[in-house]
Design a protein around this motif. Structure first.
Motif, PDB file in Angstrom:
ATOM      1  N   ASN A  96       0.811  -1.211   0.000  1.00 40.27           N
ATOM      2  CA  ASN A  96       0.000   0.000   0.000  1.00 40.27           C
ATOM      3  C   ASN A  96       0.844   1.260   0.000  1.00 40.27           C
ATOM      4  OD1 ASN A  96      -2.448  -1.404   0.158  1.00 40.27           O
ATOM      5  ND2 ASN A  96      -2.246  -1.615   2.389  1.00 40.27           N
ATOM      6  N   SER A  97       0.259   2.340  -0.546  1.00 38.89           N
ATOM      7  CA  SER A  97       1.007   3.602  -0.591  1.00 38.89           C
ATOM      8  C   SER A  97       0.911   4.372   0.716  1.00 38.89           C
ATOM      9  CB  SER A  97       0.478   4.483  -1.723  1.00 38.89           C
ATOM     10  OG  SER A  97      -0.831   4.917  -1.423  1.00 38.89           O
ATOM     11  N   ASP A  98      -0.236   4.230   1.450  1.00 36.77           N
ATOM     12  CA  ASP A  98      -0.488   5.088   2.608  1.00 36.77           C
ATOM     13  C   ASP A  98      -0.405   6.555   2.176  1.00 36.77           C
ATOM     14  OD1 ASP A  98      -0.877   6.061   5.158  1.00 36.77           O
ATOM     15  OD2 ASP A  98       0.985   5.269   6.000  1.00 36.77           O
ATOM     16  N   ALA A  99      -0.890   6.821   0.957  1.00 40.56           N
ATOM     17  CA  ALA A  99      -0.760   8.170   0.389  1.00 40.56           C
ATOM     18  C   ALA A  99      -1.606   9.178   1.169  1.00 40.56           C
ATOM     19  CB  ALA A  99      -1.192   8.165  -1.077  1.00 40.56           C
ATOM     20  N   HIS A 100      -1.036  10.357   1.381  1.00 44.03           N
ATOM     21  CA  HIS A 100      -1.765  11.482   1.956  1.00 44.03           C
ATOM     22  C   HIS A 100      -1.914  12.584   0.903  1.00 44.03           C
ATOM     23  CE1 HIS A 100      -0.810   9.329   5.622  1.00 44.03           C
ATOM     24  NE2 HIS A 100      -1.536  10.172   6.333  1.00 44.03           N
ATOM     25  N   GLU A 101      -1.456  12.324  -0.322  1.00 46.57           N
ATOM     26  CA  GLU A 101      -1.541  13.265  -1.440  1.00 46.57           C
ATOM     27  C   GLU A 101      -1.364  12.446  -2.717  1.00 46.57           C
ATOM     28  OE1 GLU A 101       1.649  15.388   0.111  1.00 46.57           O
ATOM     29  OE2 GLU A 101       3.153  14.115  -0.786  1.00 46.57           O
ATOM     30  N   VAL A 102      -1.723  13.023  -3.861  1.00 45.40           N
ATOM     31  CA  VAL A 102      -1.738  12.202  -5.074  1.00 45.40           C
ATOM     32  C   VAL A 102      -0.349  11.695  -5.481  1.00 45.40           C
ATOM     33  CG1 VAL A 102      -3.892  13.026  -6.053  1.00 45.40           C
ATOM     34  CG2 VAL A 102      -1.793  14.275  -6.534  1.00 45.40           C
ATOM     35  N   GLU A 103       0.675  12.537  -5.339  1.00 45.55           N
ATOM     36  CA  GLU A 103       2.017  12.107  -5.766  1.00 45.55           C
ATOM     37  C   GLU A 103       2.430  10.851  -5.006  1.00 45.55           C
ATOM     38  OE1 GLU A 103       1.653  15.294  -4.398  1.00 45.55           O
ATOM     39  OE2 GLU A 103       1.208  16.176  -6.356  1.00 45.55           O
ATOM     40  N   ALA A 104       1.991  10.755  -3.765  1.00 46.43           N
ATOM     41  CA  ALA A 104       2.422   9.648  -2.904  1.00 46.43           C
ATOM     42  C   ALA A 104       1.847   8.305  -3.340  1.00 46.43           C
ATOM     43  CB  ALA A 104       2.046   9.947  -1.453  1.00 46.43           C
ATOM     44  N   LEU A 105       0.867   8.318  -4.242  1.00 47.18           N
ATOM     45  CA  LEU A 105       0.385   7.028  -4.761  1.00 47.18           C
ATOM     46  C   LEU A 105       1.536   6.286  -5.444  1.00 47.18           C
ATOM     47  CD1 LEU A 105      -3.046   8.196  -6.188  1.00 47.18           C
ATOM     48  CD2 LEU A 105      -2.706   6.624  -4.268  1.00 47.18           C
ATOM     49  N   GLY A 106       2.497   7.059  -5.951  1.00 41.82           N
ATOM     50  CA  GLY A 106       3.655   6.469  -6.618  1.00 41.82           C
ATOM     51  C   GLY A 106       4.630   5.786  -5.668  1.00 41.82           C
ATOM     52  N   PHE A 107       4.429   5.938  -4.369  1.00 43.32           N
ATOM     53  CA  PHE A 107       5.322   5.291  -3.403  1.00 43.32           C
ATOM     54  C   PHE A 107       5.322   3.769  -3.533  1.00 43.32           C
ATOM     55  CE2 PHE A 107       4.991   8.890   0.000  1.00 43.32           C
ATOM     56  CZ  PHE A 107       5.899   9.637  -0.726  1.00 43.32           C
ATOM     57  N   THR A 108       4.265   3.214  -4.107  1.00 42.17           N
ATOM     58  CA  THR A 108       4.221   1.746  -4.192  1.00 42.17           C
ATOM     59  C   THR A 108       5.422   1.198  -4.973  1.00 42.17           C
ATOM     60  OG1 THR A 108       2.685   1.992  -6.030  1.00 42.17           O
ATOM     61  CG2 THR A 108       1.742   1.434  -3.878  1.00 42.17           C
ATOM     62  N   ARG A 109       6.051   2.061  -5.768  1.00 41.52           N
ATOM     63  CA  ARG A 109       7.296   1.674  -6.427  1.00 41.52           C
ATOM     64  C   ARG A 109       8.312   1.136  -5.402  1.00 41.52           C
ATOM     65  NH1 ARG A 109      11.228   6.159  -9.323  1.00 41.52           N
ATOM     66  NH2 ARG A 109      12.990   4.757  -9.685  1.00 41.52           N
ATOM     67  N   TRP A 110       8.400   1.807  -4.265  1.00 39.27           N
ATOM     68  CA  TRP A 110       9.373   1.380  -3.235  1.00 39.27           C
ATOM     69  C   TRP A 110       8.873   0.129  -2.524  1.00 39.27           C
ATOM     70  CZ3 TRP A 110      12.709   4.100  -5.420  1.00 39.27           C
ATOM     71  CH2 TRP A 110      12.446   5.412  -5.831  1.00 39.27           C
ATOM     72  N   GLY A 111       7.570   0.053  -2.355  1.00 36.25           N
ATOM     73  CA  GLY A 111       6.996  -1.151  -1.743  1.00 36.25           C
ATOM     74  C   GLY A 111       7.222  -2.371  -2.624  1.00 36.25           C
ATOM     75  N   ILE A 112       7.103  -2.184  -3.932  1.00 38.38           N
ATOM     76  CA  ILE A 112       7.351  -3.286  -4.875  1.00 38.38           C
ATOM     77  C   ILE A 112       8.805  -3.751  -4.770  1.00 38.38           C
ATOM     78  CG2 ILE A 112       7.623  -3.822  -7.344  1.00 38.38           C
ATOM     79  CD1 ILE A 112       4.755  -3.953  -6.745  1.00 38.38           C
ATOM     80  N   LEU A 113       9.726  -2.809  -4.698  1.00 42.47           N
ATOM     81  CA  LEU A 113      11.143  -3.195  -4.581  1.00 42.47           C
ATOM     82  C   LEU A 113      11.377  -3.990  -3.296  1.00 42.47           C
ATOM     83  CD1 LEU A 113      13.006  -0.020  -5.876  1.00 42.47           C
ATOM     84  CD2 LEU A 113      13.174  -2.340  -6.811  1.00 42.47           C
ATOM     85  N   THR A 114      10.750  -3.536  -2.218  1.00 41.46           N
ATOM     86  CA  THR A 114      10.883  -4.250  -0.952  1.00 41.46           C
ATOM     87  C   THR A 114      10.299  -5.654  -1.080  1.00 41.46           C
ATOM     88  OG1 THR A 114      10.779  -2.157   0.232  1.00 41.46           O
ATOM     89  CG2 THR A 114      10.322  -4.149   1.523  1.00 41.46           C
ATOM     90  N   ALA A 115       9.150  -5.761  -1.741  1.00 41.67           N
ATOM     91  CA  ALA A 115       8.519  -7.069  -1.951  1.00 41.67           C
ATOM     92  C   ALA A 115       9.424  -7.986  -2.773  1.00 41.67           C
ATOM     93  CB  ALA A 115       7.170  -6.889  -2.652  1.00 41.67           C
ATOM     94  N   ARG A 116      10.058  -7.435  -3.781  1.00 42.73           N
ATOM     95  CA  ARG A 116      10.968  -8.240  -4.603  1.00 42.73           C
ATOM     96  C   ARG A 116      12.157  -8.709  -3.767  1.00 42.73           C
ATOM     97  NH1 ARG A 116      10.605  -7.784 -10.260  1.00 42.73           N
ATOM     98  NH2 ARG A 116      12.868  -7.682 -10.499  1.00 42.73           N
ATOM     99  N   ARG A 117      12.660  -7.836  -2.919  1.00 44.19           N
ATOM    100  CA  ARG A 117      13.743  -8.243  -2.014  1.00 44.19           C
ATOM    101  C   ARG A 117      13.277  -9.311  -1.032  1.00 44.19           C
ATOM    102  NH1 ARG A 117      18.283  -5.399  -1.555  1.00 44.19           N
ATOM    103  NH2 ARG A 117      18.382  -5.683   0.699  1.00 44.19           N
ATOM    104  N   ALA A 118      11.954  -9.380  -0.835  1.00 42.83           N
ATOM    105  CA  ALA A 118      11.378 -10.408   0.044  1.00 42.83           C
ATOM    106  C   ALA A 118      11.029 -11.681  -0.731  1.00 42.83           C
ATOM    107  CB  ALA A 118      10.126  -9.859   0.730  1.00 42.83           C
ATOM    108  N   TRP A 119      11.427 -11.750  -1.993  1.00 38.20           N
ATOM    109  CA  TRP A 119      11.168 -12.907  -2.850  1.00 38.20           C
ATOM    110  C   TRP A 119       9.693 -13.071  -3.191  1.00 38.20           C
ATOM    111  CZ3 TRP A 119      14.708 -17.574  -3.319  1.00 38.20           C
ATOM    112  CH2 TRP A 119      16.029 -17.251  -2.956  1.00 38.20           C
ATOM    113  N   LEU A 120       8.884 -12.037  -3.107  1.00 39.98           N
ATOM    114  CA  LEU A 120       7.450 -12.191  -3.327  1.00 39.98           C
ATOM    115  C   LEU A 120       7.102 -12.269  -4.809  1.00 39.98           C
ATOM    116  CD1 LEU A 120       5.725  -9.814  -0.742  1.00 39.98           C
ATOM    117  CD2 LEU A 120       6.669 -12.089  -0.413  1.00 39.98           C
ATOM    118  N   ALA A 121       6.192 -13.169  -5.123  1.00 39.86           N
ATOM    119  CA  ALA A 121       5.615 -13.266  -6.458  1.00 39.86           C
ATOM    120  C   ALA A 121       4.244 -12.589  -6.423  1.00 39.86           C
ATOM    121  CB  ALA A 121       5.478 -14.727  -6.862  1.00 39.86           C
TER     122      ALA A 121
END
Ligand code: DGT
Ligand code: CA
Ligand code: CA
Ligand code: ZN
Length: 586
Positions: free
Chosen positions: A532-557
């Motif tokens: 999730n982005s936990d966005a408080h503004e529209v630009e922050a919806l793009g934060f999921t990019r970092w969440g995806i990287l973290t998920a990939r580092r966690a071996w998630l499919a």
């Protein structure tokens, strides 16, 4: 007055100089309105759409809050990197004092006082004085203040020189864009920990091919370079404003794969890969993979190197020597999730609590990003400073969200809440209210100091509540700022697995919570993850990019992450709709 720069400063760099001036004026005890004007100016410049360097004074004054004086300064800073006011202030105070000022919880009055009374000019001086107990002797300081200073110094030491992934990526991208204008034919990429998507990084590592020595020359002439640490034709190293060290390597195209592999790391991964080469009697270094007679076996591509060593290519995010070599050799690497797999984002805020945008604006932005559904999860009542919702407002907001959602074609807005987990593990809203919603994210925001037993029991109690679907930002950590709460993550994961509750990877750059290793453990124990982005503004919806990287580092499919599911399946996967759970009233 400084000499003109070859390339004018960008807005962010100009803003940093303005902030520095404000800091120096504050040290001097100058008029607060003047200080405020510089800080406001920095804010305006940092957020302006146009480049300050491209405007004349009149153009700058058209920006709100920029008067004549400030416009003159901004022009001077953009073209020379500094300005008379700053240079003059720096004759009164040593520049090292600015670092002292940036220490958490040490204000300008304290810094000015310590400078005057104890001649403290740097962090080093400050540490020495505090350890020798000399600060408590200064009038207005005391033992308590001295202790706070020591604690702040210790924290700084622990985080020294590290940067958040999102910031480091931004700095690297800007640098690459600049270098590309100097060498359009070159291929320039980020390597090191930033390429691996690590949550923080020490320095930036860039790798270039198809360029000559002039690229290194351009690199050391980058406008925000503060100091050149090394400069040769194929290798250069600089210190950038903001404390970033950046290293550039220029290599031949036939060595590109080997250099990419080597400089991406991690060190632990590289050592393990090299051991595989050694076991075959081969040699692996940043120039290539060589047999016993020094004949090149591979080196132009990373893939070629991994293949020659009997492995599939390994995604950079996995290169931490956490079992990826064995998996690559067995053809058993996970099919890692990618950004496009996300269909929904189910934790975000609106003006109903502490978000900056309306429901409608958030929806439009989420649609534009290609999502199919979102959940609005404003805060609940106990977070009073966020204007959190009580039961009545929660019902009303849910009605409004559902009515609006019904007007949309091919998009759904779920009515949710980010419900506070109170200190005893009970929830901030009553059971009927929570059951009436489409989705409930439950999070800890207060009493973070609890001991491990208490905090763990608290979160597990929330997990056992039938209305809870997802636990938000489990540990409450703030990278480089606040340690995670003392919570037994393994026990929480087991409770989540037993109750069918999902755990969140919160994508805020300073959270990334769950961390990569916790998310991997959760997946291994059968817990679903929500990114999730936990966005408080529209630009922050793009934060999921970092969440995806973290998920990939966690071996998630893809399948490990519930918000990759299309809406009907997503709803069905929520705990409230699983067998044995309460059914939603809505
Ligand atoms: P950082 O900068 O602390 O966030 O971490 P990295 O991983 O970016 O490390 P850095 O910048 O020191 O080096 C970049 C990469 O270069 C590193 O991940 C692996 C490679 N490397 C550096 N030193 C060594 C070494 O002594 N042996 C091996 N095998 N690789 C190294
Ligand atoms: Ca690095
Ligand atoms: Ca480096
Ligand atoms: Zn929260």
């Amino acid at each position: 007055m400084s000499a003109p720069l070859a390339v004018p400063l960008d807005n962010r760099a100009v803003a940093r100089v303005l902030i520095e001036i404000a800091d120096l004026l504050e040290l001097k005890g100058e008029n607060p309105f003047k200080i405020r004007a510089y800080r406001n100016g920095a804010d305006v410049v940092a957020h302006a759409a146009e480049a300050a360097s491209a405007l004349d004074e009149a153009g700058l004054r058209a920006w709100s809050g920029i008067g004549k004086d400030l416009a003159t300064r901004i022009r001077e800073i953009a073209s020379t990197g500094s300005c008379g006011v700053r240079d003059e202030l720096l004759t009164e105070f040593p520049e090292t004092l600015l670092e002292v000022l940036r220490l958490q919880g040490v204000g300008p009055k304290t810094v000015a006082l310590l400078y005057k009374e104890l001649h403290i000019k740097s962090l080093e001086d400050l540490g020495q004085a505090a350890r020798a107990g000399r600060i408590r002797g200064v009038k207005g300081m005391g033992a308590k203040k001295e202790e706070l200073i020591l604690k702040a110094l210790d924290e700084r030491q622990r985080h020294a020189g590290r940067h958040l992934l999102a910031k480091a990526t931004g700095v690297a991208d800007d640098l690459i864009a600049y270098l590309t204008t100097h060498a359009p034919a070159a291929t320039i990429v980020t390597v090191g920990s930033v390429r691996r998507g690590a949550e923080t990084s020490g320095d930036l590592d860039l790798l270039a091919t198809g360029a000559d020595a002039s690229l290194a020359d351009a690199f050391v002439a980058y406008p925000t370079v503060e100091r050149v640490l090394g400069h040769g034709p194929t290798k250069a190293s600089v210190l950038l404003r903001g404390g970033y060290q950046a290293d550039l390597r220029v290599v031949q195209p036939d060595q590109r794969g080997a250099a990419l592999q080597y400089f991406t790391g991690s060190k632990a991964h590289n050592i393990a890969v090299r051991d595989r080469a050694l076991a075959r009697g081969w040699k692996l270094n940043e120039y290539g993979l060589f047999d016993a007679d020094d004949h090149a076996i591979a080196g132009a591509t990373e893939d070629g190197i991994y293949q020659a060593l009997g492995m599939n290519w390994i995604a950079p995010e996995l290169r931490e020597n956490r079992g990826e070599l064995e998996a690559a050799a067995a053809g058993a690497l996970p099919n890692l999730i990618v950004a496009a797999d996300l269909k929904g984002d189910v934790h975000m805020h609106t003006t109903e609590s502490d978000g900056r945008e309306s429901l409608e604006t958030m929806v439009a932005a989420a649609r534009a990003r290609g999502l199919q559904y979102i959940a609005i999860t404003d805060h609940s009542q106990s977070l009073a400073m966020t204007n959190g919702l009580d039961e009545r407002r929660t019902y009303e907001a849910a009605d409004r969200i559902r009515a609006y959602s019904a007007t949309l074609k091919d998009f759904t807005v779920l009515a949710g809440i980010e419900c506070d987990i109170l200190a005893d593990g009970t929830l901030d809203l009553d059971d009927d209210c929570l059951a009436s919603l489409d989705i409930v994210v439950a999070s800890v925001h207060s009493a973070m100091q609890q001991d491990e037993a208490e905090m763990t029991a608290r979160v597990i109690r929330a997990i056992e509540h039938p209305a809870v679907d997802i636990i938000g930002h489990l540990t409450g950590r703030m990278l480089l700022r606040r340690d995670p709460a003392r919570v037994n993550v393994e026990k929480v994961i087991d409770a989540a697995a037993a109750n069918g509750v999902a755990l969140e990877i919160n994508s805020q750059p300073y959270r990334l919570d769950l961390s990569d290793s916790h998310a991997r453990l959760a997946r291994d124990r059968g817990v679903k993850i929500a990114i999730n982005s936990d966005a408080h503004e529209v630009e922050a919806l793009g934060f999921t990019r970092w969440g995806i990287l973290t998920a990939r580092r966690a071996w998630l499919a893809k399948d490990d992450v519930i918000n990759t599911l299309p809406l009907p399946a997503f709803r069905g996967a929520l705990r409230r709709h699983r067998q044995g759970a309460v059914s939603s009233g809505g």
